[in-house]
Design an enzyme around this catalytic site. Structure first.
Site, mmCIF file in Angstrom:
data_model
loop_
_atom_site.group_PDB
_atom_site.id
_atom_site.type_symbol
_atom_site.label_atom_id
_atom_site.label_comp_id
_atom_site.label_asym_id
_atom_site.label_seq_id
_atom_site.Cartn_x
_atom_site.Cartn_y
_atom_site.Cartn_z
ATOM 1 N N GLU A 193 0.917 -0.897 -5.072
ATOM 2 C CA GLU A 193 -0.130 0.117 -5.198
ATOM 3 C C GLU A 193 0.570 1.460 -5.336
ATOM 4 O O GLU A 193 0.865 2.133 -4.364
ATOM 5 C CB GLU A 193 -1.072 0.117 -3.992
ATOM 6 N N ASP B 125 0.822 -1.212 0.000
ATOM 7 C CA ASP B 125 0.000 0.000 0.000
ATOM 8 C C ASP B 125 0.855 1.262 0.000
ATOM 9 O O ASP B 125 1.796 1.380 0.779
ATOM 10 C CB ASP B 125 -0.887 -0.017 1.253
HETATM 11 C C1 GLC Z 1 -3.367 9.319 -4.110
HETATM 12 C C2 GLC Z 1 -2.272 8.439 -3.688
HETATM 13 C C3 GLC Z 1 -2.790 7.067 -3.464
HETATM 14 C C4 GLC Z 1 -3.959 7.128 -2.534
HETATM 15 C C5 GLC Z 1 -5.011 8.030 -3.009
HETATM 16 C C6 GLC Z 1 -6.086 8.106 -1.979
HETATM 17 O O1 GLC Z 1 -3.812 8.943 -5.359
HETATM 18 O O2 GLC Z 1 -1.253 8.397 -4.658
HETATM 19 O O3 GLC Z 1 -1.795 6.275 -2.923
HETATM 20 O O4 GLC Z 1 -4.582 5.914 -2.429
HETATM 21 O O5 GLC Z 1 -4.442 9.269 -3.206
HETATM 22 O O6 GLC Z 1 -7.150 8.866 -2.422
HETATM 23 C C1 GLC Z 2 -3.754 3.552 -0.336
HETATM 24 C C2 GLC Z 2 -5.184 3.133 -0.144
HETATM 25 C C3 GLC Z 2 -6.008 4.315 0.245
HETATM 26 C C4 GLC Z 2 -5.419 4.935 1.473
HETATM 27 C C5 GLC Z 2 -3.937 5.260 1.272
HETATM 28 C C6 GLC Z 2 -3.282 5.599 2.570
HETATM 29 O O1 GLC Z 2 -3.599 4.395 -1.405
HETATM 30 O O2 GLC Z 2 -5.673 2.539 -1.309
HETATM 31 O O3 GLC Z 2 -7.339 3.945 0.459
HETATM 32 O O4 GLC Z 2 -6.110 6.119 1.760
HETATM 33 O O5 GLC Z 2 -3.238 4.154 0.794
HETATM 34 O O6 GLC Z 2 -3.042 4.434 3.320
#
Ligand code: GLC
Ligand code: GLC
Length: 643
Positions: A324, A282
């Site tokens: 991710e 993540d």
């Molecule tokens: C941004 C971040 C991603 C996160 C998202 C949450 O796109 O790069 O990691 O999940 O914001 O809204």
């Molecule tokens: C990832 C998850 C998102 C979360 C962020 C911070 O991007 O998909 O939902 O807000 O990480 O942990």
């Protein structure tokens, strides 16, 4: 196999340490063989960021203890996977993403729903965060307080292990989240840091004054400008500023500290031993900080991933990594490995650009930008795969590259504005029902929340009681998912999309959720839609039939194996998009009508298909190969040469 270069003495000592720790274990030869295979990757990744020789002894302890605790069935899985490393790349791989509670109440409930997943054809299940989060607001579970226990209302670690065993028996692998950029401020490490334990203060980015935070802020973006502005938070107990990229109660951890690396290697092993087959890394893009940058996608991220993956390969080779990294096209490919990291980092990465471009193409009824953007992607290692998706639990950020837009004669900023307006239902004639997420007046950036079905027009058509619009919306949703299933990669179906589930505004009644409208597209599974006892079941049954068809047909087409790439191009008609995949087992050409009207195009573009007829695997029909072909509204053809 260990080479006698500089790496020799330290690795030879590590191997001897491992051999000693494994003495008497019946799989010790396997583990040592894996060590010999992966030790160089481990060393190179580690030494790029740490003093490798001093970290290795603790890592070997971790590897040995994880292996010792590994159950016989998982050790067998390790052997099987080594023989079939492409299990997540093959055409029959189908992913499903769900929240345990919203899908089935708890882990036991999921065990009872395995039949549903199996009938759908699912082979890969990502259960959204289920480790113990902080109490109260916790970012949908992404603020973890304890990585070694399950959120109590979902069950226990034993339930999780039992669930993974049942899933495995049903041919379904399990993906778990590993939040590795931050922990909840209630995590034990944070608690000890607050108690002024210097060892644990070093697990975080802690600053006594504003000097460095201000210097970093000069180039840092804000991820949640609307509800969590800035990137540092003052903590009374720490008596200092602490780095908090996301919410103030999510403390970024300090990956430049080798102790932290060892902790996370141990957590990876622990999750692997609960039966996880894939670890979702993540927010991986954020784990390395560098002054003067946006602190994303730093090269060290890939060194760290390489070292972590080498550990996983040695102690639990059944396990793969999924990155991710929701980052731009120039940066994302590195997560699957480029250059020296090729084939050594994550096995899967989210194809965020494809997702954004599908929505863009549907709004514009034009595939040229999609084709241009995808054509600029560097090739990925043949052992890796894109995770393709249409929706997930997060918002959609309109990551349209200015140069890509310019290449088709559009202005990037204007197109992003158009998409945000369109999918909030604010553009005249829009079919979508969605919401703005994190509008940032300073940058003009606006992201979008909304379920796949609502964004594709089902909600508006149902509200308007317009059967023709509903037919069109179902076809549009199917067309979008056909691109996801047909791109080649691991397609991920987001829970409820197979039933056309709409936006759910009940989050507004929950204090811990109200500020974050990503909850609008996280509805609880409505099983009445499945068993036919809801008014909306008729619509759901149609969507389900269409999605099931895509899944069934995909499984019969070896050309969808992820080891080959997809060429995307438009035809003489910009509303007609083609995906072409050339594969030794037979090539496939996919044609998509991105609009609600029939479209004619020059079928000569369908090369390399030969012969007077083509077989459309989705309809089972043969299509005569005239120079000029006409594809129906939102038509989707998956074609091979008809023999
Ligand atoms: C941004 C971040 C991603 C996160 C998202 C949450 O796109 O790069 O990691 O999940 O914001 O809204
Ligand atoms: C990832 C998850 C998102 C979360 C962020 C911070 O991007 O998909 O939902 O807000 O990480 O942990």
């Amino acid at each position: 196999m260990i080479h006698t270069d500089d790496r020799g003495p330290a690795l030879a000592a590590a191997r001897a340490q491992l051999a000693m720790a494994l003495a008497g274990d019946d799989a010790s030869a396997d583990v040592l063989t894996r060590f010999d295979r992966w030790a160089i990757d481990l060393w190179d990744g580690l030494s790029a960021v740490y003093d490798a020789a001093s970290v290795l002894p603790s890592l070997i302890d971790v590897i040995a203890s994880v292996h010792a605790a590994r159950r016989p069935d998982l050790r067998q899985r390790d052997r099987d996977r080594v023989l079939r490393p492409d299990w997540f790349q093959s055409a029959d791989a189908i992913g499903y993403v769900a929240y345990a509670d919203l899908f089935a109440g708890n882990l036991q409930g999921i065990r009872e729903r395995i039949g549903y997943l199996r009938d759908l054809g699912v082979t890969y299940l990502h259960l959204m965060p289920l480790l113990t989060p902080r109490p109260g607001a916790n970012d949908g579970g992404y603020a973890v307080m304890d990585y070694r226990s399950v959120r109590p209302d979902l069950g226990t670690m034993d339930d999780l292990a039992a669930l993974s065993t049942d899933l495995h028996a049903a041919g379904i692998s399990l993906t778990l989240d590993l939040v590795l950029n931050h922990v909840a401020r209630e995590h034990e490490w944070a608690r000890l840091a607050k108690a002024n334990d210097p060892h644990y203060r070093d697990y975080f980015y802690v600053y006594d004054d504003r000097e460095l935070p201000d210097a970093y802020e000069a180039t840092l973006p804000e991820i949640f400008p609307a509800f969590a502005p800035r990137n540092f938070t003052w903590d009374e107990q720490l008596d200092a500023w602490v780095w908090t990229t996301f919410n103030e109660w999510q403390w970024d951890v300090n990956w430049s500290n080798p102790h932290l690396f060892v902790e996370f290697a141990d957590i990876v092993g622990f999750l692997a031993n609960q039966g996880a087959d894939c670890i979702r890394l993540d927010a991986i893009a954020f784990v390395w900080k560098r002054l003067g940058t946006n602190c994303q996608n730093q090269p060290e991220v890939h060194d760290i991933t390489q070292a972590l993956r080498a550990c996983a390969r040695i102690m639990a080779p059944a396990v793969i990594f999924k990155a991710e990294a929701i980052v731009g096209p120039q940066d994302v490919v590195a997560y699957l490995g480029q250059g020296e990291h090729a084939g050594k980092v994550s096995d899967l990465a989210y194809h965020n650009s494809l997702m954004v471009q599908i929505w863009s193409a549907l709004a514009a009824r034009d595939g040229r930008l999609l084709a241009t953007a995808l054509s600029r992607f560097a090739p990925i290692p043949v052992t890796s795969a894109w995770a393709t998706y249409l929706r997930c639990h997060d918002d959609i950020g309109w990551a349209i590259d200015d140069a890509d837009a310019a290449a088709v004669g559009w202005n990037g900023y204007d197109h992003r504005t158009f998409l945000a307006d369109f999918y909030a239902g604010e553009f005249a004639g829009s079919f979508a029902t969605g919401m703005h997420f994190q509008s940032n007046p300073e940058t003009g950036d606006r992201r979008t929340s909304g379920s796949a079905a609502s964004l594709a027009g089902l909600e508006a058509a149902i509200d308007a009681a317009d059967p023709a619009a509903l037919d069109t919306a179902i076809d549009r949703l199917t067309c979008a998912y056909a691109m996801v299933f047909g791109f080649g990669g691991l397609p991920l179906l987001y829970m409820g999309d197979e039933l056309g589930m709409l936006n759910d505004r009940s989050y507004l009644d929950d204090d811990a959720k109200r500020a974050d409208n990503r909850w609008v597209h996280r509805p609880a599974m409505n099983w009445h839609l499945v068993d036919g006892t809801s008014k909306a079941s008729v619509v759901s049954a149609r969507v389900l039939a269409a999605i099931t068809r895509l899944i069934e047909v995909r499984k019969t087409l070896p050309a969808l194996h992820a080891s080959v790439g997809t060429d995307a191009f438009t035809t003489s008609n910009p509303a007609v998009l083609v995906f072409r995949r050339r594969h030794a087992a037979g090539s496939i050409v996919e044609v998509y009508n991105l609009s609600e009207s029939p479209q004619s195009f020059d079928a000569a573009a369908l090369w390399p298909l030969t012969g007077p007829y083509m077989l459309d695997h989705l309809s089972g029909q043969e299509i005569a190969r005239h120079d000029e072909a006409t594809i129906p509204p939102y038509g989707t053809w998956w074609l091979t040469s008809s023999s």
